[in-house]
Each structure stands twice: as C-alpha cells, then as structure tokens.
Design a protein around this motif. Structure first.
Motif, PDB file in Angstrom:
ATOM      1  N   ALA A 187     -32.335 -19.968  69.730  1.00  0.00           N
ATOM      2  CA  ALA A 187     -31.748 -19.566  71.001  1.00  0.00           C
ATOM      3  C   ALA A 187     -30.388 -18.911  70.742  1.00  0.00           C
ATOM      4  O   ALA A 187     -29.588 -19.415  69.962  1.00  0.00           O
ATOM      5  CB  ALA A 187     -31.589 -20.776  71.913  1.00  0.00           C
ATOM      6  N   LEU A 188     -30.149 -17.776  71.389  1.00  0.00           N
ATOM      7  CA  LEU A 188     -28.909 -17.034  71.191  1.00  0.00           C
ATOM      8  C   LEU A 188     -27.926 -17.341  72.308  1.00  0.00           C
ATOM      9  O   LEU A 188     -28.233 -17.157  73.489  1.00  0.00           O
ATOM     10  CB  LEU A 188     -29.214 -15.534  71.150  1.00  0.00           C
ATOM     11  N   LYS A 189     -26.739 -17.818  71.927  1.00  0.00           N
ATOM     12  CA  LYS A 189     -25.689 -18.106  72.894  1.00  0.00           C
ATOM     13  C   LYS A 189     -24.737 -16.923  72.977  1.00  0.00           C
ATOM     14  O   LYS A 189     -24.867 -15.939  72.248  1.00  0.00           O
ATOM     15  CB  LYS A 189     -24.940 -19.373  72.478  1.00  0.00           C
ATOM     16  N   ALA A 190     -23.749 -17.028  73.865  1.00  0.00           N
ATOM     17  CA  ALA A 190     -22.834 -15.909  74.079  1.00  0.00           C
ATOM     18  C   ALA A 190     -22.043 -15.555  72.816  1.00  0.00           C
ATOM     19  O   ALA A 190     -21.679 -14.401  72.612  1.00  0.00           O
ATOM     20  CB  ALA A 190     -21.876 -16.231  75.223  1.00  0.00           C
ATOM     21  N   ASP A 191     -21.770 -16.556  71.962  1.00  0.00           N
ATOM     22  CA  ASP A 191     -20.960 -16.287  70.773  1.00  0.00           C
ATOM     23  C   ASP A 191     -21.796 -16.193  69.499  1.00  0.00           C
ATOM     24  O   ASP A 191     -21.256 -16.146  68.392  1.00  0.00           O
ATOM     25  CB  ASP A 191     -19.887 -17.362  70.602  1.00  0.00           C
ATOM     26  N   THR A 192     -23.113 -16.153  69.624  1.00  0.00           N
ATOM     27  CA  THR A 192     -23.976 -16.150  68.441  1.00  0.00           C
ATOM     28  C   THR A 192     -23.886 -14.830  67.690  1.00  0.00           C
ATOM     29  O   THR A 192     -23.893 -13.750  68.287  1.00  0.00           O
ATOM     30  CB  THR A 192     -25.445 -16.395  68.830  1.00  0.00           C
ATOM     31  N   GLN A 193     -23.814 -14.943  66.354  1.00  0.00           N
ATOM     32  CA  GLN A 193     -23.964 -13.783  65.475  1.00  0.00           C
ATOM     33  C   GLN A 193     -25.067 -14.101  64.471  1.00  0.00           C
ATOM     34  O   GLN A 193     -25.172 -15.237  63.993  1.00  0.00           O
ATOM     35  CB  GLN A 193     -22.671 -13.488  64.726  1.00  0.00           C
ATOM     36  N   LEU A 194     -25.866 -13.103  64.169  1.00  0.00           N
ATOM     37  CA  LEU A 194     -26.882 -13.244  63.135  1.00  0.00           C
ATOM     38  C   LEU A 194     -26.533 -12.323  61.976  1.00  0.00           C
ATOM     39  O   LEU A 194     -26.107 -11.179  62.181  1.00  0.00           O
ATOM     40  CB  LEU A 194     -28.272 -12.896  63.675  1.00  0.00           C
ATOM     41  N   LEU A 195     -26.708 -12.828  60.768  1.00  0.00           N
ATOM     42  CA  LEU A 195     -26.488 -12.044  59.556  1.00  0.00           C
ATOM     43  C   LEU A 195     -27.790 -12.005  58.767  1.00  0.00           C
ATOM     44  O   LEU A 195     -28.330 -13.050  58.405  1.00  0.00           O
ATOM     45  CB  LEU A 195     -25.381 -12.670  58.700  1.00  0.00           C
ATOM     46  N   ASP A 253     -35.735 -11.904  75.208  1.00  0.00           N
ATOM     47  CA  ASP A 253     -35.389 -12.886  76.244  1.00  0.00           C
ATOM     48  C   ASP A 253     -34.411 -13.952  75.742  1.00  0.00           C
ATOM     49  O   ASP A 253     -34.586 -15.146  75.997  1.00  0.00           O
ATOM     50  CB  ASP A 253     -36.662 -13.557  76.773  1.00  0.00           C
ATOM     51  N   GLY A 254     -33.385 -13.513  75.019  1.00  0.00           N
ATOM     52  CA  GLY A 254     -32.363 -14.441  74.559  1.00  0.00           C
ATOM     53  C   GLY A 254     -32.768 -15.316  73.388  1.00  0.00           C
ATOM     54  O   GLY A 254     -32.057 -16.266  73.042  1.00  0.00           O
ATOM     55  N   ILE A 255     -33.897 -14.991  72.772  1.00  0.00           N
ATOM     56  CA  ILE A 255     -34.380 -15.741  71.613  1.00  0.00           C
ATOM     57  C   ILE A 255     -34.436 -14.820  70.400  1.00  0.00           C
ATOM     58  O   ILE A 255     -34.948 -13.699  70.480  1.00  0.00           O
ATOM     59  CB  ILE A 255     -35.790 -16.325  71.872  1.00  0.00           C
ATOM     60  N   GLY A 256     -33.903 -15.288  69.273  1.00  0.00           N
ATOM     61  CA  GLY A 256     -34.027 -14.572  68.014  1.00  0.00           C
ATOM     62  C   GLY A 256     -35.239 -15.086  67.263  1.00  0.00           C
ATOM     63  O   GLY A 256     -35.322 -16.267  66.924  1.00  0.00           O
ATOM     64  N   LEU A 257     -36.198 -14.216  67.030  1.00  0.00           N
ATOM     65  CA  LEU A 257     -37.417 -14.558  66.292  1.00  0.00           C
ATOM     66  C   LEU A 257     -37.270 -14.004  64.881  1.00  0.00           C
ATOM     67  O   LEU A 257     -37.171 -12.791  64.691  1.00  0.00           O
ATOM     68  CB  LEU A 257     -38.639 -13.965  66.997  1.00  0.00           C
ATOM     69  N   CYS A 258     -37.211 -14.895  63.910  1.00  0.00           N
ATOM     70  CA  CYS A 258     -36.895 -14.509  62.534  1.00  0.00           C
ATOM     71  C   CYS A 258     -38.118 -14.709  61.640  1.00  0.00           C
ATOM     72  O   CYS A 258     -38.691 -15.803  61.602  1.00  0.00           O
ATOM     73  CB  CYS A 258     -35.736 -15.337  62.002  1.00  0.00           C
ATOM     74  N   GLY A 259     -38.500 -13.662  60.934  1.00  0.00           N
ATOM     75  CA  GLY A 259     -39.609 -13.740  59.984  1.00  0.00           C
ATOM     76  C   GLY A 259     -39.119 -13.393  58.592  1.00  0.00           C
ATOM     77  O   GLY A 259     -38.183 -12.600  58.444  1.00  0.00           O
ATOM     78  N   TRP A 260     -39.735 -13.976  57.580  1.00  0.00           N
ATOM     79  CA  TRP A 260     -39.283 -13.680  56.222  1.00  0.00           C
ATOM     80  C   TRP A 260     -40.339 -14.006  55.182  1.00  0.00           C
ATOM     81  O   TRP A 260     -41.220 -14.832  55.383  1.00  0.00           O
ATOM     82  CB  TRP A 260     -37.991 -14.417  55.902  1.00  0.00           C
ATOM     83  N   VAL A 261     -40.199 -13.294  54.053  1.00  0.00           N
ATOM     84  CA  VAL A 261     -40.985 -13.545  52.847  1.00  0.00           C
ATOM     85  C   VAL A 261     -40.033 -13.368  51.672  1.00  0.00           C
ATOM     86  O   VAL A 261     -39.403 -12.315  51.534  1.00  0.00           O
ATOM     87  CB  VAL A 261     -42.164 -12.558  52.706  1.00  0.00           C
ATOM     88  N   GLY A 262     -39.885 -14.392  50.846  1.00  0.00           N
ATOM     89  CA  GLY A 262     -38.999 -14.287  49.690  1.00  0.00           C
ATOM     90  C   GLY A 262     -37.637 -14.895  49.939  1.00  0.00           C
ATOM     91  O   GLY A 262     -37.495 -15.841  50.721  1.00  0.00           O
ATOM     92  N   ASP A 263     -36.593 -14.352  49.293  1.00  0.00           N
ATOM     93  CA  ASP A 263     -35.275 -14.968  49.360  1.00  0.00           C
ATOM     94  C   ASP A 263     -34.221 -14.124  50.067  1.00  0.00           C
ATOM     95  O   ASP A 263     -33.023 -14.436  49.991  1.00  0.00           O
ATOM     96  CB  ASP A 263     -34.781 -15.365  47.968  1.00  0.00           C
TER      97      ASP A 263
END
Length: 230
Positions: free
Chosen positions: A168-176, A105-115
């Motif tokens: 929140a992800l916008k029209a120009d959002t990129q995730l790396l 739904d237009g949201i990036g949910l990010c989970g992590w452990v470590g680096d």
C-alpha cells in the motif's frame, strides 16, 4: 488518476566495458522496470534490452489483473526466446534479472526474478520488499563486496517463476528499483538517507549515482525512484 513523480538512470560504471543493464520508465502505464543482464555470460545486454522492449509494449489503461497477466506473458515469452537464442549460439545461458513495479489504485505491485531489488521508503524507514533469488555470499564476504550466486533468472531454468507482492502506498512513500550495482556500493542506511533528504526523485537519483560512481562503480549502475503524490 494520481500522478507519481519518477526519475531513472542507467550508467556503465567505472569498470565494465559494456552496460548490460536496461531500465524502463512508463509514467503513462504506471510501470517501471530495471533489468540486469547476467555478467560473464553471452549477450547479457541483449537479454535485459529485450525485457525492457517487450514490457514497453504493454497497453496503457489495463486493470491490475490484466496488466500482471500481460507482464507475466511478456516475461515468459522473453524467457523462451533467450533459451532458444542460447541454443542457437551454442552458449550455456543468455539471461537477465528483472525487478518491476506496477501501480494501480494506490497499490504498488512488485514483480521480480533474480537479485534486482525493489525497496520501500516511508516514515523515515527503508525496507527491502523483494527477496533476492540468490544464495548468500560466502562467509566473510559482505554484500557490498560481492553478491551471491543467482538461483533464478529470465532465460535460465526450463520453467520461469516470477514472484509478486503488493504494498500500500502512503502519501510519503517512495519506491526504489535498482540493480545490484547500486547495493554493492551503498548500504541500506545510506540509501535511506538519500531518499529521506532529497527534494525530488531526480535529486535522489543524482545523489545515488554520484555516490556509486565516486566509490568506483564496479558494476553497471541502474536505479529508478518513484514518489507517491503528497
């Protein structure tokens, strides 16, 4: 359903004899994962591959809460398996970092452990979303020259703690998403330039890997780029 463009790759690099990274790109489930088996320890490739395999089994179509629960349960199960495997093999540790993004739904949910990291690029600016679970490098040692000591990993401590955040992800959002083999070779400014000038997610990945490999790629190199629909 919004269609997100993504591309990912993992490479041995120029120095290591074994690739202990693993990646998972599931456009169908809108789930992307990078994992970095702990170098210098036994079976780091087993640890990262197990994470990718288990998260590949997450059902398509789950709501955000159910998907997060399924991911947490999968990582906790892998954690216990790796601790048991280390005992069976009589080694101190079999472990891996992990960084992942789940989009709902237009949201990036990010989970992590470590680096391993998740970055967000939008409006011409790059920011690191995740916070490394690691002690800083010693004075005089830059982040490119050597990473700090991990304080958290899947398979390490008795209790596994997984951090989560939402963006929140916008029209120009990129995730790396990337393992530390990327940020050892490239600065945030260089990553921002790549993401800002590449014509596609695939082109961004091509440029990131070309840069890391040209600089000697001292570690395994793994990255995924995700682009929100315009």
């Amino acid at each position: 359903m919004s269609v997100f463009q993504s591309a990912g790759r993992t490479d041995l690099g120029k120095v290591r004899k074994r690739n202990e990274d693993a990646i998972l790109s599931r456009d169908d489930a809108r789930l992307w994962v990078v994992a970095d088996g702990l170098g210098g320890h036994s079976a780091g490739d087993v640890a990262s591959t197990l994470i990718a395999e288990r998260l590949a089994a997450i059902e398509v179509g789950l709501s955000a809460p159910d998907a997060i629960d399924a991911i947490d349960d999968s990582l906790l199960a892998v954690h216990e398996e790796l601790r048991l495997l280390a005992q069976q093999r009589r080694v101190d540790l079999i472990g891996s970092t992990v960084a992942l993004t789940l989009i709902r739904d237009g949201i990036g949910l990010c989970g992590w452990v470590g680096d391993s990291r998740v970055y967000c690029y939008e409006g011409g600016q790059l920011r690191q979303l995740t916070v490394d679970h690691a002690h800083a490098p010693p004075p005089g040692v830059t982040s490119q020259a050597g990473a700090g000591v991990l304080t958290r990993a899947v398979g390490a401590d008795q209790v596994l703690s997984i951090d989560w955040l939402a963006v929140a992800l916008k029209a120009d959002t990129q995730l790396l998403l990337c393992t530390d083999g990327v940020n050892k070779e490239m600065s945030d400014q260089e990553l921002a330039e790549v993401l800002g000038t590449a014509s596609s997610a695939e082109a961004a990945i091509d440029n990131i890997f070309a840069c890391c490999l040209s600089r000697g790629a001292r570690d395994n190199v793994s990255a995924i780029v995700i682009r929100a629909p315009a």
